[in-house]
Motif scaffolding. Structure first.
Motif: not given
Ligand code: NAD
Length: 309
Positions: A125, A191, A207, A209, A215, A217-219, A221
């Motif tokens: 997070h 991150n 991965f 941001r 962002l 924190k990373h997301e 896909c």
């Protein structure tokens, strides 16, 4: 061939010198307890190596052997012992979810490996401190942290950019998505601003941001990309495939890329990769142990701060 080969020893040296100096000048004696509750010769070897490294640094290391069914009580005992500053366990013990349970039995304030749920959650997070006042940094698992330090040493992190964004613009492929190394590493690097292609046997995830690091924190896909798509795009390729047969296809590596192997097996063909890579790091184990020691000193200081408060 103009490839520069960098050995983990050289990267670990500056951390180890700093640790030795801290221990000596402050005249402290931090104690690390390692629990060996399996018959794995690799674990015994790692324990031997930890003991040797700690002795050189000035850290007291005690190896406690027990059966796997005794381990939980032994950990609780060490949690309560004020003379023990750090605890590590040589996994696998049960090799299933019980190991995850044991990782959370280790007191969060003594967990040198950073495997407690609190640290793992904070890492995913992008929560970097344990306290509101930001005086206590979170503990990060040793091998992913070691790989971050390898990348800092090489200059992949751009120190002109603000802390937390220093990988903005970098593209990294990590071939391994284990819960111990590959997935946490992908999250840490994303991150810090990188676009990470995380490869495992089932496919590739991205991965990031987002554009402009919008962002916090990373997301993650899912992609339909293949290794042959992502390797030519990558500034850095990090591998950890636990197989002697696996070799990264050197011809797909971008000219001038950085290649880092953390597997116990040589995932790059040493001669071929030197024809393409600008920097090649064949192993990282010594940096991992330096990070273990660094985490111990950090926890030692937090324990003293808490006692003084
Ligand atoms: P693991 O078996 O848990 O995970 C292996 C990962 O590699 C998985 O994500 C798997 O999907 C992926 N993988 C396997 N074959 C692949 C292939 N052909 N293509 C793409 N992905 C593939 O292993 P682990 O615990 O992550 O350990 C991996 C290696 O790293 C081992 O050799 C281990 O000894 C080493 N290791 C080194 C350190 C260190 O500090 N140097 C620390 C931990 C592990």
């Amino acid at each position: 061939m103009s490839c520069k080969v960098i050995l983990a020893q050289s990267i670990a040296a500056s951390y180890r010198d700093e640790l030795k100096d801290t221990i000596k000048t402050r005249n402290i004696c931090p104690k690390l307890v390692g629990f060996l509750a399996n018959e794995d010769p690799a674990a015994a070897k790692y324990a031997e190596w930890t003991a040797k490294t700690c002795a050189e640094t000035g850290i007291e290391f005690e190896l406690r052997k027990c059966s796997r069914n005794e381990l939980e009580d032994k950990i609780v005992e060490a949690n309560q012992d004020v003379d023990v500053h750090g605890i590590m366990v040589y996994y696998p013990v049960f090799g299933d979810r019980q190991d995850q349970y044991l990782q959370n039995v280790v007191d969060v304030g003594k967990d040198v490996e950073g495997l407690h749920h609190k640290y793992v959650y904070n890492m995913y997070h992008n929560v970097r401190f344990l306290d509101e006042a930001k005086t206590k940094k979170c503990i990060i698992p040793c091998t992913p942290l070691g790989l971050v330090k390898v990348m800092e040493y090489i200059g992949i992190y751009n120190s002109i950019l603000p802390y937390g964004n220093r990988l903005h613009g970098r593209v990294v492929t990590i071939i391994n998505r284990s819960e111990i190394v590959g997935r946490p590493l992908a999250a840490l690097l994303a991150n810090d601003g990188a676009k990470v292609y995380s490869v495992d046997i089932n496919g590739i995830q991205e991965f990031h941001r987002g554009v402009g690091l919008q962002l916090k924190k990373h997301e993650v896909c899912e992609t339909t990309l293949k290794v042959e798509d992502v390797l030519p795009l990558s500034d850095v390729v990090i591998t950890g495939v636990p197989s002697p047969a696996y070799k990264v296809p050197s011809h797909l590596i971008r000219d001038g890329a950085t290649c880092i192997n953390f597997s116990t097996f040589k995932n790059f063909d040493g001669e071929e990769i030197k024809k393409k890579a600008a920097i090649y790091v064949p192993a990282v184990g010594k940096v991992t142990v330096a990070m273990l020691e660094r985490n111990l000193i950090r926890l030692y200081d937090y324990q003293n701060q808490d006692r003084a408060a």
